[in-house]
Design an enzyme around this catalytic site. Structure first.
Site, mmCIF file in Angstrom:
data_model
loop_
_atom_site.group_PDB
_atom_site.id
_atom_site.type_symbol
_atom_site.label_atom_id
_atom_site.label_comp_id
_atom_site.label_asym_id
_atom_site.label_seq_id
_atom_site.Cartn_x
_atom_site.Cartn_y
_atom_site.Cartn_z
ATOM 1 N N HIS A 333 15.087 -2.136 9.294
ATOM 2 C CA HIS A 333 14.439 -2.476 10.552
ATOM 3 C C HIS A 333 13.648 -1.271 11.041
ATOM 4 C CE1 HIS A 333 13.826 -3.918 14.612
ATOM 5 N NE2 HIS A 333 14.074 -5.113 14.108
ATOM 6 N N ASP A 390 18.161 -11.305 10.242
ATOM 7 C CA ASP A 390 17.842 -12.376 9.305
ATOM 8 C C ASP A 390 18.848 -12.508 8.175
ATOM 9 O OD1 ASP A 390 15.510 -13.255 10.572
ATOM 10 O OD2 ASP A 390 14.438 -11.510 9.829
HETATM 11 N N1 ACO Z 1 14.750 -2.866 0.928
HETATM 12 C C1 ACO Z 1 14.449 -1.775 0.221
HETATM 13 N N2 ACO Z 1 13.803 -0.716 0.730
HETATM 14 C C2 ACO Z 1 13.467 -0.790 2.029
HETATM 15 C C3 ACO Z 1 13.745 -1.892 2.834
HETATM 16 C C4 ACO Z 1 14.417 -2.956 2.228
HETATM 17 N N3 ACO Z 1 14.733 -4.057 2.917
HETATM 18 N N4 ACO Z 1 13.283 -1.676 4.077
HETATM 19 C C5 ACO Z 1 12.715 -0.469 4.051
HETATM 20 N N5 ACO Z 1 12.828 0.069 2.818
HETATM 21 C C6 ACO Z 1 12.373 1.364 2.387
HETATM 22 C C7 ACO Z 1 10.861 1.401 2.340
HETATM 23 O O1 ACO Z 1 10.337 0.942 1.112
HETATM 24 C C8 ACO Z 1 10.606 2.854 2.609
HETATM 25 O O2 ACO Z 1 10.816 3.601 1.444
HETATM 26 P P1 ACO Z 1 9.569 4.197 0.619
HETATM 27 O O3 ACO Z 1 8.661 4.844 1.627
HETATM 28 O O4 ACO Z 1 10.194 5.146 -0.325
HETATM 29 O O5 ACO Z 1 8.933 3.012 -0.040
HETATM 30 C C9 ACO Z 1 11.715 3.255 3.554
HETATM 31 O O6 ACO Z 1 12.756 2.319 3.352
HETATM 32 C C10 ACO Z 1 11.280 3.226 5.007
HETATM 33 O O7 ACO Z 1 10.806 1.974 5.300
HETATM 34 P P2 ACO Z 1 9.610 1.733 6.279
HETATM 35 O O8 ACO Z 1 8.452 1.202 5.505
HETATM 36 O O9 ACO Z 1 9.346 2.926 7.128
HETATM 37 O O10 ACO Z 1 10.176 0.627 7.201
HETATM 38 P P3 ACO Z 1 9.313 -0.180 8.197
HETATM 39 O O11 ACO Z 1 9.746 0.195 9.545
HETATM 40 O O12 ACO Z 1 7.863 -0.082 7.946
HETATM 41 O O13 ACO Z 1 9.715 -1.656 7.836
HETATM 42 C C11 ACO Z 1 10.869 -3.662 7.724
HETATM 43 C C12 ACO Z 1 10.688 -2.351 8.474
HETATM 44 C C13 ACO Z 1 9.505 -4.355 7.567
HETATM 45 C C14 ACO Z 1 11.771 -4.571 8.500
HETATM 46 C C15 ACO Z 1 11.474 -3.332 6.333
HETATM 47 O O14 ACO Z 1 12.756 -2.766 6.496
HETATM 48 C C16 ACO Z 1 11.560 -4.558 5.442
HETATM 49 O O15 ACO Z 1 10.565 -4.889 4.798
HETATM 50 N N6 ACO Z 1 12.728 -5.243 5.376
HETATM 51 C C17 ACO Z 1 12.850 -6.428 4.583
HETATM 52 C C18 ACO Z 1 12.234 -7.618 5.289
HETATM 53 C C19 ACO Z 1 13.054 -8.018 6.488
HETATM 54 O O16 ACO Z 1 14.258 -8.212 6.401
HETATM 55 N N7 ACO Z 1 12.363 -8.220 7.605
HETATM 56 C C20 ACO Z 1 13.001 -8.685 8.852
HETATM 57 C C21 ACO Z 1 13.044 -7.576 9.846
HETATM 58 S S1 ACO Z 1 13.848 -8.069 11.308
HETATM 59 C C22 ACO Z 1 12.731 -9.089 12.045
HETATM 60 O O17 ACO Z 1 11.564 -9.005 11.911
HETATM 61 C C23 ACO Z 1 13.278 -10.117 12.870
#
Ligand code: ACO
Length: 452
Positions: A333, A390
């Site tokens: 998140h 989720d």
């Molecule tokens: N699985 C694996 N790696 C992840 C995940 C994940 N679910 N989430 C973040 N990371 C990694 C990223 O790839 C990044 O690593 P990297 O730079 O080496 O590639 C690191 O963790 C930091 O992530 P960010 O990109 O800074 O996270 P951001 O804040 O942009 O994204 C998000 C948040 C979109 C929710 C992300 O965690 C994600 O894609 N999760 C999966 C989708 C999801 O469950 N979305 C629902 C969110 S809750 C909602 O909207 C109601």
């Protein structure tokens, strides 16, 4: 940059040093200790400043793709402390609202107006919801014209806009006019539920079931979803409670992608319906509200043996150069660096719900095992990736027979409450300006056109 200094009038400020120049930037403090650098005058104050012998073109701007460090507004609706996993609506902890079984409509009114409604206010609003629950009969043509299996989120976004066309006066409301704003809010909250149920009926090829004015918000929705001409559906208390909880937990989450979209669209003075239609589109993406569908699909693939938990966990660790990392839906998140408090509540609720309904869902066992493995995995620990809302929500929805392709739409029904509150806050803010980010242009500089 120095920070935390006090200016002559005692206000906190930061000092930005640019070559030989120093610029004072005020700090804005939130009521829960958040501090923001106020850069509103940055461009004006740095216009033409010489840096390395060159004038700054147009003045200094900031660069923050994805707004990871940027507040787009001041808001008094929802507070999140991502480090400690805290979420509050108008000061009330989400866990308390859930535990005290506050109803979704009460929560919606809390978000929109700042206080929980009195019994009289609640009744009054309930009457409005009943009054407005029917769609204009002309909307039937809209539903009839859709192809079977049309994406329910696309239907919802289009139908919210389309339904408002039958009430042009609501498309032109003055957000400061209490009566017309309340009517618009009630119409949206009430109709989004009817549209959602009709989308399902359309996809299933079932006749539309009209709302029943004698039923409360959640029961009425379940009736429109599941009653059939020869067999009336009566929702159980357990189902109603589960749905109510689901909607409360999804009702608002400060400036997430869809809410920021609603506020951005609203900042151009677009009306409530069009702004929320845009928010629905933003919510549909798999990184946002669409993740609840992705989670279920992932758990089903594991159940069918098409993927393994270990294989899945390992696959997200591989990062190919130039390509985004594969993400595990339901984890991570932007704000929470700790367990999402909504996921914690949902996880417990799902356990109780399945026990009460005597359902043995193999997907829940898979989800638990996946979470356990992720919890002990170095990569996920280091990145602070915990289950988000989720991760368990789909299992709750499955238990009350909501089909997977409706999951994101269910999220939207809850979030409409927050969108209305946030749209109004933006619309009533005398200092709000049209939202228009800047960019750093990195394309070709001026060149002549050489045509043969
Ligand atoms: N699985 C694996 N790696 C992840 C995940 C994940 N679910 N989430 C973040 N990371 C990694 C990223 O790839 C990044 O690593 P990297 O730079 O080496 O590639 C690191 O963790 C930091 O992530 P960010 O990109 O800074 O996270 P951001 O804040 O942009 O994204 C998000 C948040 C979109 C929710 C992300 O965690 C994600 O894609 N999760 C999966 C989708 C999801 O469950 N979305 C629902 C969110 S809750 C909602 O909207 C109601």
């Amino acid at each position: 940059m120095d920070h935390g200094e006090s200016s002559h009038n005692g206000a906190l400020k930061a000092i930005l040093t640019l070559g030989h120049h120093t610029i004072e930037l005020p700090l804005i403090c939130g009521s829960e200790g958040e501090v923001a650098l106020d850069i509103r005058r940055l461009r004006a104050e740095t216009k033409g400043l010489q840096l390395n012998g060159k004038g700054i073109q147009g003045g200094l701007i900031t660069f923050d793709p994805g707004y990871k460090n940027t507040a787009s507004c001041q808001s008094d609706i929802t507070f999140i402390d991502g480090e400690h996993g805290i979420l509050r609506y108008r000061g009330y902890d989400i866990a308390e609202l859930a535990a005290k079984k506050v109803r979704f409509i009460e929560t919606a009114l809390l978000l929109i107006y700042g206080e929980l409604p009195t019994p009289a206010e609640r009744e009054n609003f309930r009457e409005l919801l009943t009054q407005y629950e029917m769609l204009h009969e002309g909307m039937m043509n809209f539903f009839y014209s859709l192809p079977p299996n049309a994406d329910p989120m696309a239907i919802l976004a289009a139908a919210v806009q389309c339904s408002s066309l039958y009430n042009p006066e609501l498309r032109a409301i003055d957000p400061a006019d209490e009566d017309s704003f309340r009517a618009a809010a009630a119409k949206l909250l009430s109709r989004v539920r009817t549209i959602a149920a009709f989308s399902y009926r359309k996809a299933m090829g079932l006749p539309f079931e009209y709302p029943d004015p004698s039923l409360d918000y959640c029961s009425n929705f379940l009736h429109m979803m599941f009653s059939i001409p020869y067999r009336r559906f009566y929702a159980t208390e357990t189902m109603i409670r589960a749905l109510n909880l689901f909607l409360i937990l999804h009702a608002d989450h400060e400036q997430n992608c869809s809410t920021a979209t609603v506020r951005m669209v609203g900042s151009s003075r677009a009306n409530l319906f069009d702004s929320i239609s845009a928010g629905i589109s933003a919510l549909s993406g798999p990184l946002h509200g669409g993740a609840n569908v992705q989670v279920l699909r992932m758990l089903e693939r594991i159940e069918r043996g098409e993927e393994t938990i270990d294989g899945l966990i390992n696959s997200v660790k591989i990062k190919e150069p130039g390509k985004p990392r594969r993400r595990l839906p339901g984890f991570g998140h932007r704000i929470y660096r700790n367990y999402d408090p909504r996921a914690k509540i949902l996880k417990e609720a799902v356990d109780n719900l399945l026990e009460e309904l005597q359902i043995n869902d193999p997907l829940l066992d898979i989800a638990r095992e996946l979470e356990e493995k992720v919890r002990h995995d170095d990569f996920f620990q280091k990145a602070n990736l915990y289950p988000n809302i989720d991760f368990y929500s789909g299992i709750l929805l499955r238990a009350i027979n909501i089909p997977v392709n409706m999951f994101t739409l269910m999220f939207a029904i809850g979030r409409v409450a927050g969108w209305i509150a946030q749209w109004r806050e933006e619309a009533l803010n005398p200092e709000a300006a049209i939202q228009r980010p800047r960019q750093v242009y990195i394309g070709k500089t001026c060149r002549g056109l050489c045509l043969p």
